[in-house]
Design a protein around this motif. Sequence first.
Motif, PDB file in Angstrom:
ATOM      1  N   ARG A  11       0.708  -1.187   0.196  1.00 28.95           N
ATOM      2  CA  ARG A  11      -0.207  -0.176  -0.190  1.00 28.95           C
ATOM      3  C   ARG A  11       1.031   1.149  -0.022  1.00 28.95           C
ATOM      4  O   ARG A  11       0.655   2.298  -0.708  1.00 28.95           O
ATOM      5  CB  ARG A  11      -0.907  -0.161   1.276  1.00 28.95           C
ATOM      6  CG  ARG A  11      -2.233  -0.912   0.890  1.00 28.95           C
ATOM      7  CD  ARG A  11      -2.838  -1.264   2.190  1.00 28.95           C
ATOM      8  NE  ARG A  11      -3.773  -0.276   2.849  1.00 28.95           N
ATOM      9  CZ  ARG A  11      -5.022  -0.122   2.616  1.00 28.95           C
ATOM     10  NH1 ARG A  11      -5.649  -0.933   1.841  1.00 28.95           N
ATOM     11  NH2 ARG A  11      -5.450   0.969   3.257  1.00 28.95           N
ATOM     12  N   ARG A 142     -10.515   1.635  -3.149  1.00 29.35           N
ATOM     13  CA  ARG A 142     -10.025   3.229  -3.155  1.00 29.35           C
ATOM     14  C   ARG A 142      -8.990   3.143  -2.184  1.00 29.35           C
ATOM     15  O   ARG A 142      -8.977   2.451  -1.008  1.00 29.35           O
ATOM     16  CB  ARG A 142     -11.234   4.022  -2.702  1.00 29.35           C
ATOM     17  CG  ARG A 142     -10.567   5.489  -2.154  1.00 29.35           C
ATOM     18  CD  ARG A 142     -11.865   6.281  -1.472  1.00 29.35           C
ATOM     19  NE  ARG A 142     -11.180   7.567  -1.153  1.00 29.35           N
ATOM     20  CZ  ARG A 142     -10.574   7.754  -0.033  1.00 29.35           C
ATOM     21  NH1 ARG A 142     -10.375   6.968   0.861  1.00 29.35           N
ATOM     22  NH2 ARG A 142     -10.069   8.946   0.160  1.00 29.35           N
ATOM     23  N   ASP A 151     -12.620   6.875   5.459  1.00 28.92           N
ATOM     24  CA  ASP A 151     -13.102   5.289   6.066  1.00 28.92           C
ATOM     25  C   ASP A 151     -13.742   5.587   7.168  1.00 28.92           C
ATOM     26  O   ASP A 151     -15.091   4.937   7.169  1.00 28.92           O
ATOM     27  CB  ASP A 151     -11.727   4.452   5.987  1.00 28.92           C
ATOM     28  CG  ASP A 151     -11.217   4.022   4.762  1.00 28.92           C
ATOM     29  OD1 ASP A 151     -12.155   3.802   3.884  1.00 28.92           O
ATOM     30  OD2 ASP A 151     -10.067   3.666   4.544  1.00 28.92           O
ATOM     31  N   TRP A 185     -11.586  -2.269   6.636  1.00 31.02           N
ATOM     32  CA  TRP A 185     -11.948  -0.746   7.007  1.00 31.02           C
ATOM     33  C   TRP A 185     -12.517  -0.073   5.600  1.00 31.02           C
ATOM     34  O   TRP A 185     -13.068   0.765   5.493  1.00 31.02           O
ATOM     35  CB  TRP A 185     -11.578  -0.150   8.060  1.00 31.02           C
ATOM     36  CG  TRP A 185     -10.003  -0.011   7.546  1.00 31.02           C
ATOM     37  CD1 TRP A 185      -9.531   1.052   6.738  1.00 31.02           C
ATOM     38  CD2 TRP A 185      -8.852  -0.557   7.902  1.00 31.02           C
ATOM     39  NE1 TRP A 185      -8.131   0.835   6.519  1.00 31.02           N
ATOM     40  CE2 TRP A 185      -7.754  -0.323   7.399  1.00 31.02           C
ATOM     41  CE3 TRP A 185      -8.553  -1.689   8.834  1.00 31.02           C
ATOM     42  CZ2 TRP A 185      -6.364  -0.326   7.760  1.00 31.02           C
ATOM     43  CZ3 TRP A 185      -7.457  -1.819   9.182  1.00 31.02           C
ATOM     44  CH2 TRP A 185      -6.331  -1.548   8.540  1.00 31.02           C
ATOM     45  N   ASP A 186     -11.767  -0.411   4.569  1.00 32.54           N
ATOM     46  CA  ASP A 186     -11.496   0.374   3.107  1.00 32.54           C
ATOM     47  C   ASP A 186     -13.188   0.424   2.771  1.00 32.54           C
ATOM     48  O   ASP A 186     -13.615  -0.567   2.243  1.00 32.54           O
ATOM     49  CB  ASP A 186     -10.547  -0.041   2.228  1.00 32.54           C
ATOM     50  CG  ASP A 186      -9.147   0.030   2.586  1.00 32.54           C
ATOM     51  OD1 ASP A 186      -8.912   1.375   3.164  1.00 32.54           O
ATOM     52  OD2 ASP A 186      -8.426  -0.675   2.392  1.00 32.54           O
TER      53      ASP A 186
HETATM   54 MG    MG Z   1      -8.543   3.013   3.306  1.00 32.08          MG
END
Ligand code: MG
Length: 201
Positions: A11, A142, A151, A185-186
């Motif tokens: 990420r 995203r 988020d 959680w995204d």
């Molecule tokens: Mg996120």
Amino acid sequence: MSKIHEQKISRTEIRKKVREARRNLTPSFQNQAEENLTINFSQHIKLSKKAKIGLYLSNDGELNTNKLIQTLRVKKHQVYLPIIHPFNGASLLFQQYEENSPMVANRYAILEPKLNCSQICPLPELDILLMPLVAFDEQGNRLGMGGGYYDRTLAKHYAEQREKPKLIGLAHDCQKVESLPIEAWDVPLEQILTPTKFYQW
Ligand SMILES: [Mg+2]
Ligand SMILES: Nc1ncnc2c1ncn2[C@@H]1O[C@H](COP(=O)(O)OP(=O)(O)OP(=O)(O)O)[C@@H](O)[C@H]1O
């Protein structure tokens, strides 16, 4: 190396590469992208009269939203910008933004409207929320800048499958990647608009 560790690196790496790519876009490319975004928006996004629209002021090479904001105002829609929550500093509030709204720099040096509680719009009353992002993929996932602000702000909205606001990402075409490493959680997007394309899931 553990899977979690690998994902974190990946990420971080995606953020670094894509942020660099968009910061390297030339001013003339950025101007054309800003124009094309406004045209593409009017072709794909249908709004009711006096719609309430959450938006943001661009930074870090993001697609410039100034022309879109001006165009929406001319059409009598109401634009709201994010404010970092003053007490719970980990989520966002959306406050009405007008030409003469007093602005202050937040902790990231991004301008936000000076807090005026009477001008805050509760999230479910926004018709659409146009969101910044660093990278998106072909499934509508995203990746943001890494603060978790959107988020956290949208967690309840997503869990309860609320109709409003419709979640729409704005991005340059170069911000698309094939597949993002996603965390629980995204919050995914429903639509993404670039200067040239419109994606919907
Ligand atoms: Mg996120
Ligand atoms: N719903 C949530 N509740 C609590 N913590 C959360 C929630 N969503 C995200 N976070 C925290 O925020 C941190 C950053 O999340 P993430 O890397 O997904 O940010 P991002 O999506 O890139 O940022 P943003 O949402 O601001 O665009 C995570 O480490 C996570 O712990």
